[in-house]
Design an enzyme around this catalytic site. Structure first.
Site, short mmCIF file in Angstrom:
data_model
loop_
_atom_site.label_atom_id
_atom_site.label_comp_id
_atom_site.label_asym_id
_atom_site.label_seq_id
_atom_site.Cartn_x
_atom_site.Cartn_y
_atom_site.Cartn_z
N HIS A 69 27.04 85.16 -8.97
CA HIS A 69 27.86 84.22 -8.19
C HIS A 69 28.69 83.29 -9.08
CE1 HIS A 69 24.53 81.11 -8.39
NE2 HIS A 69 25.55 80.29 -8.35
N ASP A 115 21.63 88.77 -8.00
CA ASP A 115 22.47 87.70 -8.53
C ASP A 115 22.42 87.66 -10.05
OD1 ASP A 115 24.22 85.63 -8.63
OD2 ASP A 115 22.82 84.10 -7.90
N SER A 205 23.52 76.90 -12.25
CA SER A 205 23.54 78.31 -11.90
C SER A 205 23.92 79.17 -13.09
CB SER A 205 24.56 78.56 -10.79
OG SER A 205 24.01 78.20 -9.55
C1 4AZ Z 1 23.77 75.57 -7.05
O1 4AZ Z 1 24.42 75.02 -6.18
C2 4AZ Z 1 22.30 75.49 -7.00
N1 4AZ Z 1 17.65 73.90 -6.62
C3 4AZ Z 1 21.56 75.94 -8.08
C4 4AZ Z 1 20.17 75.85 -8.04
C5 4AZ Z 1 19.56 75.32 -6.93
C6 4AZ Z 1 20.28 74.87 -5.87
C7 4AZ Z 1 21.67 74.96 -5.93
C8 4AZ Z 1 18.07 75.21 -6.91
O2 4AZ Z 1 24.33 76.16 -7.96
#
Ligand code: 4AZ
Length: 242
Positions: A69, A115, A205
């Site tokens: 993503h 992912d 992420s």
């Molecule tokens: C995000 O928005 C995201 N708490 C990444 C990790 C988590 C939530 C959101 C996990 O990229």
């Protein structure tokens, strides 16, 4: 040749997408990483203008593992990988454009699994790559560490330029399945404390979850950040890479 094997392994399984969750901060409840030797394989993904939007991990001289993503819908040439730089305000370390990336076939969104993406860099990076974890690494209760430049609180829009990390226990698959209907133990695992408070968040992420010095997970999704009984969901890397 390690990278050739990795590429081959990456596979057959390439293709896909993710749904990021919202969350708390850049690594919520973590600490600053101040020793570059601790995470030489850590990579920041930025725009050509230098805006950091995801993390990643060097898994070969020319290869970075990240979340699908993070790159889905972007042009490879519009992604800059930055290695060897803990403080993003500096010009340290090295940078490379992304020449190409591969997704697992069928990727649609984070909460549907798959992912993961492997980026091929235009220029190799002179840092120690992170080995891939074995499929036996995902025992409930095992503790790993997650790294990133993301938010430090769910609604924190101030990002820190300093790399943060946090240690978190793996949540048993059955427990995570009870929390998230979309949870799929073949492609994901969860980590976090019942009380929340420590978690990955927006812009973390794609970053690595490391168990015993190996890449076991990739920050993928979750509901919010660091909320009680809402663990972070990670890509189960051993399913896709070896
Ligand atoms: C995000 O928005 C995201 N708490 C990444 C990790 C988590 C939530 C959101 C996990 O990229």
């Amino acid at each position: 040749m390690g990278s050739m094997r990795l590429l081959a392994a990456v596979l057959a399984l390439l293709v896909s997408t993710v749904t990021p969750a919202h969350a708390d901060p850049r690594i919520v409840g973590g600490v600053v990483v101040d020793d570059a030797e601790e995470a030489p394989w850590m990579v920041a993904l930025t725009t050509p203008q230098g805006h950091q939007f995801c993390g990643g991990a060097l898994v070969g001289p020319h290869e970075v593992a990240t979340a699908a993503h993070c790159v889905h819908g972007r042009l490879p040439g519009s992604i800059v990988a930055v290695g060897g730089r803990l403080d993003l305000r500096t010009g340290g370390g090295s940078t490379s454009l992304v020449a190409a990336f591969r997704l697992v076939e069928g990727y649609t969104a984070p909460s549907s699994g798959k992912d993961i993406a492997v980026l091929t860099l235009s220029e190799p990076m002179p840092y120690r790559p992170l080995p891939i974890a074995a499929s036996t690494a995902y025992m409930g209760g095992s503790v790993g560490a997650v790294y990133g430049w993301g938010r430090q609180a769910e609604h924190d829009t101030n990002k820190s330029p300093l790399l943060h990390k946090a240690h978190l226990p793996i949540v048993p698959d059955e427990q995570c399945a009870a929390t998230y209907p979309q949870f799929d133990a073949g492609s994901m695992f969860c980590a976090g404390y019942p009380g929340g408070e420590i978690d990955a968040c927006t812009d973390d992420s794609g970053g690595p979850f490391v168990i015993d010095g190996r890449l076991a997970g990739i920050v993928s999704w979750g509901t919010g950040c660091a909320r009680p009984n809402m663990p972070g969901v990670y890509t189960r890397v051993a399913t896709y890479l070896r």
